[in-house]
Design a protein around this motif. Structure first.
Motif, PDB file in Angstrom:
ATOM      1  N   TRP A 200      51.397  21.236  42.496  1.00 28.30           N
ATOM      2  CA  TRP A 200      51.140  20.797  43.552  1.00 28.30           C
ATOM      3  C   TRP A 200      52.004  19.539  43.504  1.00 28.30           C
ATOM      4  N   ARG A 201      51.884  18.613  44.528  1.00 28.30           N
ATOM      5  CA  ARG A 201      52.115  17.247  45.170  1.00 28.30           C
ATOM      6  C   ARG A 201      51.108  16.950  45.475  1.00 28.30           C
ATOM      7  N   GLY A 202      50.877  14.777  45.447  1.00 32.08           N
ATOM      8  CA  GLY A 202      49.824  14.523  45.738  1.00 32.08           C
ATOM      9  C   GLY A 202      49.949  12.885  44.902  1.00 32.08           C
ATOM     10  N   VAL A 203      48.723  12.765  45.207  1.00 35.38           N
ATOM     11  CA  VAL A 203      48.440  11.040  44.310  1.00 35.38           C
ATOM     12  C   VAL A 203      47.164  11.091  43.573  1.00 35.38           C
TER      13      VAL A 203
ATOM     14  N   VAL B 255      43.055  14.178  37.256  1.00 36.59           N
ATOM     15  CA  VAL B 255      42.768  15.037  38.348  1.00 36.59           C
ATOM     16  C   VAL B 255      43.969  14.449  39.796  1.00 36.59           C
ATOM     17  N   LEU B 256      44.355  15.373  40.498  1.00 35.73           N
ATOM     18  CA  LEU B 256      45.401  14.531  41.471  1.00 35.73           C
ATOM     19  C   LEU B 256      44.618  15.148  42.912  1.00 35.73           C
ATOM     20  N   VAL B 257      44.870  14.196  44.063  1.00 32.33           N
ATOM     21  CA  VAL B 257      44.271  14.697  45.049  1.00 32.33           C
ATOM     22  C   VAL B 257      45.413  15.608  45.979  1.00 32.33           C
ATOM     23  N   ALA B 258      46.149  16.974  46.092  1.00 37.58           N
ATOM     24  CA  ALA B 258      47.451  17.522  46.560  1.00 37.58           C
ATOM     25  C   ALA B 258      47.525  17.465  47.708  1.00 37.58           C
ATOM     26  N   TYR B 259      48.646  17.457  48.356  1.00 39.38           N
ATOM     27  CA  TYR B 259      48.524  17.491  49.815  1.00 39.38           C
ATOM     28  C   TYR B 259      49.536  18.453  50.000  1.00 39.38           C
TER      29      TYR B 259
ATOM     30  N   PRO C  94      53.791  21.341  52.189  1.00 39.42           N
ATOM     31  CA  PRO C  94      52.292  21.516  52.766  1.00 39.42           C
ATOM     32  C   PRO C  94      51.227  21.925  52.567  1.00 39.42           C
ATOM     33  N   LEU C  95      50.206  21.958  52.409  1.00 40.58           N
ATOM     34  CA  LEU C  95      49.130  22.389  51.775  1.00 40.58           C
ATOM     35  C   LEU C  95      48.626  23.713  52.913  1.00 40.58           C
ATOM     36  N   PRO C  96      48.995  24.919  52.933  1.00 43.84           N
ATOM     37  CA  PRO C  96      48.603  26.231  53.659  1.00 43.84           C
ATOM     38  C   PRO C  96      46.898  25.916  54.014  1.00 43.84           C
TER      39      PRO C  96
ATOM     40  N   GLY D 216      43.649  24.224  51.763  1.00 44.60           N
ATOM     41  CA  GLY D 216      42.960  23.264  51.412  1.00 44.60           C
ATOM     42  C   GLY D 216      43.564  21.870  52.172  1.00 44.60           C
ATOM     43  N   PHE D 217      44.511  22.380  52.920  1.00 45.27           N
ATOM     44  CA  PHE D 217      45.498  21.438  54.029  1.00 45.27           C
ATOM     45  C   PHE D 217      43.839  20.965  55.165  1.00 45.27           C
TER      46      PHE D 217
END
Length: 349
Positions: free
Chosen positions: A124-127, A173-177, A183-185, A189-190
């Motif tokens: 997972w990648r995000g902020v 905790v990550l806010v993943a995109y 990109p999230l399908p 969760g997109f």
């Protein structure tokens, strides 16, 4: 912002999934020969209603509440432009393994009868959520955060939402995109979702749209009516084999593969039994051993004769927690982590 909703959008071929209404359970044989991560095409789906299609151009993530000094709203491009982190994390349904309360312990629990396929590990990648909270001026007296999803309201309970303590929100905790480099399908969760390492899947809210930050303890139906007493996931194991697999012997030992995981820490030991638990043999761990993901392992087996056998795998994590042979029934069927009895048939090759 929400354009349309369907139960599950991605294909659900029978060789990869068992479908339970609006949910899809991964077949464990689908992980055979795969790498560390669960491919998106076979990652399980747990929906309360259906998968929404959301327009990223108009999507906003709103942070508000008395626990913040300066409430903010973040757009999709703004989120993606922020410094990012990448984590390998398992997401697992709290009811994963529920059917074994009935089929194995003869004390069935209500709810979707998941086998062990309500889990997947992705990159997972995000902020980090803490970065967004700091941007919104999180106050020292903040107590809880309440993330909410943008999927359709569930019955009379409203949007799916479940509070997290501020200490966890500010930790990992990550806010993943992104998921596995894409990109999230929509089904996962997109445009953005929470990823909450080690915790039950309901904490990793999909289609994230709103985060309220409070200065007092918060509740929702998803920690009172549903999932009232579950947070971190216990230690579990699964073989990368079909249920009732047929294994051919031809004078060469069989090599059996599996994976073990725990929300509490790294897996340090896996043992396998071929005789109903009378004796146990150490499996060999290999690859990554990550906290809040899983460990891969293999073991060799040379059965002496054809016939029906029961395979059993038990793991121990770094806290010392080991899978028991029997577990007390949970009233909602959560947290089944007893050693699963996996039937196979050995045939001559």
């Amino acid at each position: 912002m929400r354009i349309a909703t369907a139960a599950i959008l991605k294909p659900l071929p029978a060789h990869l999934f068992r479908v339970h209404g609006e949910n899809a359970e991964m077949r464990w044989e689908a992980m055979s020969g795969q790498g560390y991560h669960t491919p998106i095409d076979r990652f399980f789906v747990r929906n309360h209603t259906g998968t929404p299609l959301i327009d990223a151009a108009t999507w906003r993530l709103r942070l508000h509440g008395p626990g913040l000094r300066c409430p903010r709203a973040f757009g999709y491009d703004e989120l993606r432009a922020m410094p990012s982190r990448t984590y390998d994390v398992a997401i697992e349904c709290a009811g994963n393994g529920r059917r074994f309360y009935g089929s194995q312990q003869h004390d069935a629990a209500p709810g979707t009868q998941w086998g062990l396929g309500g889990i997947g590990v992705a990159r997972w990648r995000g902020v980090p959520l803490r970065h967004l909270l700091k941007e919104a001026g999180v106050r020292p007296e903040a107590v809880d955060v309440l993330p909410s999803g943008l999927d359709a309201p569930f019955e009379d309970y409203g949007h799916v939402r479940r509070p997290l303590p501020i200490a966890k929100a500010m930790d990992d905790v990550l806010v993943a995109y992104e998921m596995n480099g894409e990109p999230l399908p929509p089904d996962h969760g997109f445009p953005a979702r929470l990823v909450v390492p080690g915790w039950v899947g309901i904490a990793s809210i999909k289609w994230l749209g709103d985060i309220e930050v409070s200065t007092s303890t918060m509740t929702s139906p998803w920690n009172t009516v549903f999932y009232p007493d579950v947070t971190t996931q216990p230690v579990k194991s699964a073989f990368e084999l079909p249920w009732n697999a047929r294994l051919a012997i031809s004078g060469v030992p069989l090599v059996l593969h599996g994976r073990s995981w725990s929300g509490q820490g790294r897996i340090i030991r896996v043992e396998v039994s071929f005789d109903g638990g009378d004796t146990w043999r150490a499996a060999e761990l290999h690859g990554s051993h990550l906290v809040s993901a899983w460990s891969q392992w293999h073991v060799t087996w040379a059965p002496r004769r054809p016939g029906r056998y029961v395979l059993m795998a038990r793991a121990t994590d770094e806290t010392g927690a080991t899978q028991p042979l029997v577990i007390p029934r949970h009233p909602f069927g959560y947290h089944f982590n007893a050693v699963v009895q996996h039937p196979v048939e050995v045939v001559l090759g």
